[in-house]
Design a protein around this motif. Structure first.
Motif, PDB file in Angstrom:
ATOM      1  N   ALA A   1       0.832  -1.203   0.000  1.00  0.00           N
ATOM      2  CA  ALA A   1       0.000   0.000   0.000  1.00  0.00           C
ATOM      3  C   ALA A   1       0.867   1.255   0.000  1.00  0.00           C
ATOM      4  O   ALA A   1       1.994   1.253   0.499  1.00  0.00           O
ATOM      5  CB  ALA A   1      -0.911   0.009   1.223  1.00  0.00           C
ATOM      6  N   THR A   2       0.323   2.312  -0.574  1.00  0.00           N
ATOM      7  CA  THR A   2       0.937   3.635  -0.546  1.00  0.00           C
ATOM      8  C   THR A   2      -0.060   4.597   0.060  1.00  0.00           C
ATOM      9  O   THR A   2      -1.239   4.584  -0.304  1.00  0.00           O
ATOM     10  CB  THR A   2       1.302   4.111  -1.964  1.00  0.00           C
ATOM     11  OG1 THR A   2       2.283   3.224  -2.516  1.00  0.00           O
ATOM     12  CG2 THR A   2       1.863   5.523  -1.952  1.00  0.00           C
ATOM     13  N   ALA A   3       0.404   5.445   0.986  1.00  0.00           N
ATOM     14  CA  ALA A   3      -0.480   6.408   1.634  1.00  0.00           C
ATOM     15  C   ALA A   3       0.124   7.798   1.550  1.00  0.00           C
ATOM     16  O   ALA A   3       1.217   8.035   2.063  1.00  0.00           O
ATOM     17  CB  ALA A   3      -0.711   6.029   3.099  1.00  0.00           C
ATOM     18  N   THR A   4      -0.574   8.701   0.875  1.00  0.00           N
ATOM     19  CA  THR A   4      -0.139  10.090   0.870  1.00  0.00           C
ATOM     20  C   THR A   4      -0.747  10.800   2.074  1.00  0.00           C
ATOM     21  O   THR A   4      -1.875  10.513   2.488  1.00  0.00           O
ATOM     22  CB  THR A   4      -0.570  10.809  -0.416  1.00  0.00           C
ATOM     23  OG1 THR A   4      -1.992  10.729  -0.555  1.00  0.00           O
ATOM     24  CG2 THR A   4       0.096  10.184  -1.628  1.00  0.00           C
TER      25      THR A   4
ATOM     26  N   SER B   1       5.344   4.453   1.634  1.00  0.00           N
ATOM     27  CA  SER B   1       5.331   3.412   0.603  1.00  0.00           C
ATOM     28  C   SER B   1       5.924   2.127   1.165  1.00  0.00           C
ATOM     29  O   SER B   1       6.760   2.158   2.065  1.00  0.00           O
ATOM     30  CB  SER B   1       6.144   3.853  -0.627  1.00  0.00           C
ATOM     31  OG  SER B   1       5.697   5.098  -1.104  1.00  0.00           O
ATOM     32  N   TYR B   2       5.490   1.006   0.594  1.00  0.00           N
ATOM     33  CA  TYR B   2       5.977  -0.313   1.014  1.00  0.00           C
ATOM     34  C   TYR B   2       7.115  -0.727   0.103  1.00  0.00           C
ATOM     35  O   TYR B   2       6.947  -0.805  -1.115  1.00  0.00           O
ATOM     36  CB  TYR B   2       4.833  -1.325   0.938  1.00  0.00           C
ATOM     37  CG  TYR B   2       5.141  -2.676   1.549  1.00  0.00           C
ATOM     38  CD1 TYR B   2       5.062  -2.869   2.923  1.00  0.00           C
ATOM     39  CD2 TYR B   2       5.484  -3.762   0.747  1.00  0.00           C
ATOM     40  CE1 TYR B   2       5.318  -4.106   3.489  1.00  0.00           C
ATOM     41  CE2 TYR B   2       5.741  -5.007   1.304  1.00  0.00           C
ATOM     42  CZ  TYR B   2       5.663  -5.160   2.674  1.00  0.00           C
ATOM     43  OH  TYR B   2       5.923  -6.394   3.240  1.00  0.00           O
TER      44      TYR B   2
ATOM     45  N   ASP C   1       4.713   2.600  -7.325  1.00  0.00           N
ATOM     46  CA  ASP C   1       3.708   3.477  -6.745  1.00  0.00           C
ATOM     47  C   ASP C   1       4.263   4.159  -5.489  1.00  0.00           C
ATOM     48  O   ASP C   1       4.806   3.500  -4.605  1.00  0.00           O
ATOM     49  CB  ASP C   1       2.459   2.663  -6.382  1.00  0.00           C
ATOM     50  CG  ASP C   1       1.326   3.532  -5.902  1.00  0.00           C
ATOM     51  OD1 ASP C   1       0.937   4.456  -6.634  1.00  0.00           O
ATOM     52  OD2 ASP C   1       0.841   3.296  -4.777  1.00  0.00           O
ATOM     53  N   GLY C   2       4.149   5.489  -5.440  1.00  0.00           N
ATOM     54  CA  GLY C   2       4.642   6.236  -4.285  1.00  0.00           C
ATOM     55  C   GLY C   2       6.036   6.794  -4.447  1.00  0.00           C
ATOM     56  O   GLY C   2       6.516   7.516  -3.567  1.00  0.00           O
ATOM     57  N   ASP C   3       6.717   6.507  -5.568  1.00  0.00           N
ATOM     58  CA  ASP C   3       8.043   7.085  -5.805  1.00  0.00           C
ATOM     59  C   ASP C   3       7.926   8.579  -6.077  1.00  0.00           C
ATOM     60  O   ASP C   3       6.942   9.052  -6.661  1.00  0.00           O
ATOM     61  CB  ASP C   3       8.720   6.421  -7.011  1.00  0.00           C
ATOM     62  CG  ASP C   3       9.351   5.074  -6.685  1.00  0.00           C
ATOM     63  OD1 ASP C   3       9.468   4.742  -5.494  1.00  0.00           O
ATOM     64  OD2 ASP C   3       9.736   4.362  -7.637  1.00  0.00           O
TER      65      ASP C   3
ATOM     66  N   LEU D   1       4.979  13.206  -7.614  1.00  0.00           N
ATOM     67  CA  LEU D   1       4.691  11.919  -7.002  1.00  0.00           C
ATOM     68  C   LEU D   1       4.113  11.001  -8.056  1.00  0.00           C
ATOM     69  O   LEU D   1       3.140  11.368  -8.740  1.00  0.00           O
ATOM     70  CB  LEU D   1       3.692  12.102  -5.851  1.00  0.00           C
ATOM     71  CG  LEU D   1       3.220  10.830  -5.145  1.00  0.00           C
ATOM     72  CD1 LEU D   1       4.349  10.200  -4.340  1.00  0.00           C
ATOM     73  CD2 LEU D   1       2.038  11.136  -4.234  1.00  0.00           C
ATOM     74  N   PHE D   2       4.703   9.812  -8.236  1.00  0.00           N
ATOM     75  CA  PHE D   2       4.195   8.843  -9.213  1.00  0.00           C
ATOM     76  C   PHE D   2       3.170   7.942  -8.537  1.00  0.00           C
ATOM     77  O   PHE D   2       3.453   7.347  -7.489  1.00  0.00           O
ATOM     78  CB  PHE D   2       5.331   7.988  -9.780  1.00  0.00           C
ATOM     79  CG  PHE D   2       4.856   6.854 -10.646  1.00  0.00           C
ATOM     80  CD1 PHE D   2       4.406   7.097 -11.936  1.00  0.00           C
ATOM     81  CD2 PHE D   2       4.824   5.545 -10.171  1.00  0.00           C
ATOM     82  CE1 PHE D   2       3.941   6.063 -12.733  1.00  0.00           C
ATOM     83  CE2 PHE D   2       4.362   4.514 -10.961  1.00  0.00           C
ATOM     84  CZ  PHE D   2       3.914   4.762 -12.253  1.00  0.00           C
TER      85      PHE D   2
END
Length: 230
Positions: free
Chosen positions: A32-35, A59-60, A214-216, A226-227
């Protein structure tokens, strides 16, 4: 696992609103990614004046949740140390967004997960469909979202005679600067001999390319994006 079952939660972010005393718990699953930020479209919205619209991202990566600052105005701190690059989180770490305080916990019960799912605070890994977008987190076009609609796009400084698909209104961006290309289901970023470099999560990339997750964060000159995949 049935279609209705969700992946198990691996961690949670806890925030207690000092004004109302309301406690919010966001559960993160694997990948998961959390902004985190002031804007309501963030996965974790902290509506406080000291928090940037898009302040940080979790990001994980390889079995760990990493937190990265998104060039926020007031900085991101873990256990009162300001972070300047992706930082691995451990259970009970204190995340401070200058003033607001959040707690990272690796203890997630079934009740925590059920409650997060009911409250819409269960954060899942994105589906890898090959689609993607860039969200500008600082610079002249902060807040703009750029969908990656083609399989190959070039990024460069916005000029009247530009031939590239993504124009950035930033004088530190070269003409052109970088290329993004979809290879099977993975987006790759390549630098195009830019003057100020292209960076992923603070690490410079070159013309051989770098895969995006995701999250890079991707930095073109002085503009950070943010990608997001899926």
């Amino acid at each position: 696992m049935s279609d209705l079952e969700q992946p198990a939660g691996l961690a949670k972010i806890i925030w207690e609103d000092p004004q109302t005393g309301d406690r919010s718990e966001f559960v993160l699953t694997e990948n998961a990614t959390a902004t985190i930020g002031r804007a309501p479209e963030n996965d974790i919205c902290i509506p406080e004046q000291h928090v940037s619209r898009r302040h940080a991202v979790i990001s994980y990566r390889e079995g760990l949740f990493m937190i990265n600052d998104l060039n926020s105005a007031n900085g991101t701190f873990v256990n009162d140390e300001q972070i300047t690059e992706p930082f691995p989180l451990a259970s009970d770490d204190i995340i401070r967004l200058f003033v607001p305080v959040l707690v990272f916990s690796a203890a997630v019960s079934e009740e925590d997960q059920e409650r997060a799912e009911e409250d819409g605070r269960l954060i899942l890994a994105p589906l890898n469909t090959g689609k993607g977008k860039l969200i500008i987190t600082n610079g002249p076009q902060e807040g703009h979202t750029i969908p990656l609609l083609l399989k190959k796009v070039t990024v460069g400084r916005a000029t009247s005679n530009a031939t590239w698909e993504i124009g950035l209104q930033d004088p530190s961006v070269s003409r052109p600067h970088a290329r993004l290309e979809l290879v099977e289901t993975t987006w790759m970023v390549y630098d195009m001999e830019s003057s100020n470099g292209t960076f992923v999560n603070g690490v410079q990339v070159y013309d051989k390319g770098h895969p995006l997750q995701d999250g890079d964060t991707v930095t073109f000159g002085g503009t950070m994006a943010l990608f997001r995949a899926g």
